[in-house]
Design a protein around this motif. Structure first.
Motif, mmCIF file in Angstrom:
data_model
loop_
_atom_site.group_PDB
_atom_site.id
_atom_site.type_symbol
_atom_site.label_atom_id
_atom_site.label_comp_id
_atom_site.label_asym_id
_atom_site.label_seq_id
_atom_site.Cartn_x
_atom_site.Cartn_y
_atom_site.Cartn_z
ATOM 1 N N UNK A 142 32.676 3.114 15.366
ATOM 2 C CA UNK A 142 32.033 1.664 15.896
ATOM 3 C C UNK A 142 31.715 0.855 14.293
ATOM 4 N N UNK A 143 31.391 1.563 13.399
ATOM 5 C CA UNK A 143 30.989 0.823 12.298
ATOM 6 C C UNK A 143 32.151 0.753 11.161
ATOM 7 N N UNK A 144 33.240 0.757 11.760
ATOM 8 C CA UNK A 144 34.732 0.731 10.843
ATOM 9 C C UNK A 144 35.177 -0.558 10.748
ATOM 10 N N UNK A 145 34.580 -1.680 10.296
ATOM 11 C CA UNK A 145 34.648 -2.943 10.118
ATOM 12 C C UNK A 145 35.759 -3.246 9.012
ATOM 13 N N UNK A 146 35.936 -4.353 8.875
ATOM 14 C CA UNK A 146 37.043 -4.821 7.547
ATOM 15 C C UNK A 146 36.633 -4.479 6.379
ATOM 16 N N UNK A 147 35.337 -4.778 6.137
ATOM 17 C CA UNK A 147 34.766 -4.582 4.630
ATOM 18 C C UNK A 147 35.005 -3.100 4.509
ATOM 19 N N UNK A 148 34.358 -2.131 5.343
ATOM 20 C CA UNK A 148 34.374 -0.789 5.246
ATOM 21 C C UNK A 148 36.023 -0.321 4.933
ATOM 22 N N UNK A 149 36.647 -0.626 5.980
ATOM 23 C CA UNK A 149 38.132 -0.308 5.848
ATOM 24 C C UNK A 149 38.677 -0.624 4.526
ATOM 25 N N UNK A 177 27.986 6.922 24.921
ATOM 26 C CA UNK A 177 27.177 6.072 25.240
ATOM 27 C C UNK A 177 26.388 5.470 24.066
ATOM 28 N N UNK A 178 26.278 4.042 24.091
ATOM 29 C CA UNK A 178 26.110 3.308 22.865
ATOM 30 C C UNK A 178 26.975 2.573 22.071
ATOM 31 N N UNK A 179 28.235 2.900 22.418
ATOM 32 C CA UNK A 179 29.137 2.255 21.718
ATOM 33 C C UNK A 179 30.011 1.322 22.506
ATOM 34 N N UNK A 180 30.919 0.369 22.033
ATOM 35 C CA UNK A 180 31.752 -0.904 22.631
ATOM 36 C C UNK A 180 33.061 -0.513 22.613
ATOM 37 N N UNK A 181 33.478 -0.062 23.631
ATOM 38 C CA UNK A 181 35.007 0.563 23.861
ATOM 39 C C UNK A 181 36.172 -0.635 23.171
ATOM 40 N N UNK A 182 35.899 -1.863 23.277
ATOM 41 C CA UNK A 182 36.920 -2.667 22.902
ATOM 42 C C UNK A 182 36.894 -2.966 21.573
ATOM 43 N N UNK A 183 35.559 -2.894 20.998
ATOM 44 C CA UNK A 183 34.983 -3.002 19.724
ATOM 45 C C UNK A 183 35.782 -1.976 18.446
ATOM 46 N N UNK A 184 35.554 -0.842 19.396
ATOM 47 C CA UNK A 184 36.087 0.465 18.633
ATOM 48 C C UNK A 184 37.614 0.182 18.375
ATOM 49 N N UNK A 185 38.353 0.168 19.333
ATOM 50 C CA UNK A 185 40.000 -0.156 19.513
ATOM 51 C C UNK A 185 40.379 -1.176 18.565
ATOM 52 N N UNK A 186 39.284 -2.139 18.189
ATOM 53 C CA UNK A 186 39.746 -3.089 17.618
ATOM 54 C C UNK A 186 39.514 -2.637 16.102
ATOM 55 N N UNK A 187 38.494 -2.025 15.770
ATOM 56 C CA UNK A 187 38.310 -1.337 14.617
ATOM 57 C C UNK A 187 39.387 -0.461 14.026
ATOM 58 N N UNK A 188 40.019 0.344 15.013
ATOM 59 C CA UNK A 188 40.840 1.256 14.603
ATOM 60 C C UNK A 188 42.266 0.686 14.574
ATOM 61 N N UNK A 189 42.581 -0.097 15.325
ATOM 62 C CA UNK A 189 43.852 -0.860 15.292
ATOM 63 C C UNK A 189 43.896 -1.786 13.875
ATOM 64 N N UNK A 190 42.808 -2.351 13.553
ATOM 65 C CA UNK A 190 42.738 -3.110 12.377
ATOM 66 C C UNK A 190 42.752 -2.327 11.098
ATOM 67 N N UNK A 191 42.235 -1.070 10.969
ATOM 68 C CA UNK A 191 41.997 -0.030 10.154
ATOM 69 C C UNK A 191 43.717 0.083 9.778
ATOM 70 N N UNK A 192 44.344 0.697 10.749
ATOM 71 C CA UNK A 192 45.849 0.964 10.581
ATOM 72 C C UNK A 192 46.555 -0.286 10.077
ATOM 73 N N UNK A 193 46.135 -1.489 10.411
ATOM 74 C CA UNK A 193 47.100 -2.906 9.919
ATOM 75 C C UNK A 193 46.657 -2.832 8.497
#
Length: 368
Positions: A142-149, A177-193
């Motif tokens: 959930x916290x795997x944003x672009x800056x952290x990546x 519970x407490x997470x946002x599904x589409x946000x987490x998917x976005x974070x993981x896919x962006x990390x790989x990119x």
């Protein structure tokens, strides 16, 4: 993806290619081969090394999710802040001692969410520069944003495991519970990119799916979505996630022999030293960490479930915990007792081990 399984078929892993081969190519090959040889020997419950091959560090006692199967959650830990952050100077001391005595691998979390710490990168970089061969962590993503990546990828982290457990928002909302599904998917896919753009093979990325009665119908959809997006997929079994079975021996593992006391230790945010990294490990504190460089360091005294469980009795008096270095704890009578009962397949001789094996909660034999 190539599929591998552990000996008890509790964790099934599908990999595009052998992840340890990838990590080896970025290390001293001879040293890495020796690490993997020792790890394989530890799973045979063979000779005990002079120092744990792996240490897990709980760098903070906090998580931003409220997963129903987990005792660490935002609901429990949300009121605690930096007073449960593990001291960096003490961490460096443990790493320095470990590198000299045989430590090969570290995981930068226990059951907590490691990305809550905004200084996490310095822990990774210090371990890498000190000579640790394999550095990994598990996150909810959930916290795997672009800056952290962009900071994690060149840091020296070798493996990143992301717990997802769902292929749809509906199921994700029940389990994570407490997470946002589409946000987490976005974070993981962006990390790989970003990793691809940086032309890096590390860290390798594995997504985890803990299979249970709530999400089992989504397992194939989960595999189909991630198989061409990440390096590996792990399917783990969790029995009765919401309604645990009471005191029932698990068929087929009557003589289960846990390898963790032969290769592993965990250090909690409060200095408790544990012989394993399962949920139940928190009930098996065998010592308080001794610091030589900061003898007056005060570990947090926040009350939680990490209470001492003697290997010979049901005492839960934490005041009886002995202050020890990692090496002293590793060679302690408590660790010898645990190794002895698991060599014999008599895990039920310790009530916590019995509870852990009977629950089949998270025996991930692929984590090392």
């Amino acid at each position: 993806m190539k599929r591998t399984e552990n000996k008890k078929d509790i964790t099934r892993v599908m990999e595009k290619k052998d992840l340890h081969s990838v990590i080896r190519s970025h290390n001293d090959a001879e040293a890495y081969d020796e690490y993997r040889r020792l790890w394989a020997e530890s799973y045979k419950l063979g000779p005990v090394p002079d120092f744990p091959l792996q240490i897990d560090f709980e760098l903070n006692y906090s998580c931003n999710f409220r997963c129903p199967m987990c005792t660490w959650s935002e609901e429990v830990t949300g009121k605690y802040g930096r007073n449960t952050w593990f001291d960096f100077e003490v961490y460096k001391e443990v790493i320095d001692e470990g590198v000299k005595k045989g430590l090969k691998c570290i995981r930068l979390n226990y059951i907590n969410e490691p990305l809550i710490r905004n200084d996490l990168i310095q822990f990774i970089e210090y371990a890498k520069n000190a000579g640790i061969l394999d550095i990994y962590m598990s996150t909810n993503g959930s916290l795997l944003n672009e800056r952290i990546a962009k900071k994690l990828i060149p840091s020296g982290l070798t493996r990143l495991q992301i717990s997802l457990d769902a292929a749809t928002k509906k199921t994700f909302d029940i389990i994570r519970v407490g997470g946002k599904f589409h946000k987490v998917l976005e974070n993981v896919n962006r990390f790989m990119k970003i990793r691809n753009e940086m032309k890096s093979e590390l860290p390798t990325v594995r997504v985890n799916f803990v299979q249970n009665e709530i999400n089992e119908h989504e397992m194939q959809d989960f595999v189909d979505y991630w198989k061409d997006r990440v390096d590996a997929i792990a399917i783990q079994d969790l029995v009765n996630i919401i309604k645990p079975t009471k005191g029932k021996r698990v068929a087929g593992i009557k003589e289960f022999k846990c390898p963790q006391p032969f290769n592993h230790m965990a250090v909690r945010y409060n200095g408790d030293i544990l012989p394993c990294c399962t949920f139940f490990g928190a009930e098996l504190s065998i010592a308080k960490l001794k610091s030589k460089t900061k003898p007056d360091v005060e570990f947090s005294d926040v009350t939680n479930i990490a209470e001492r469980q003697s290997p010979l009795e049901s005492s839960r008096d934490k005041s009886k915990l002995v202050i020890r270095t990692i090496e002293e704890a590793w060679k302690s009578p408590e660790m010898k007792f645990l190794r002895d009962i698991h060599r014999k397949g008599e895990y039920w001789k310790h009530p916590v081990c019995d509870k852990c094996v009977s629950s089949l909660s998270h025996h991930d034999e692929t984590q090392g």
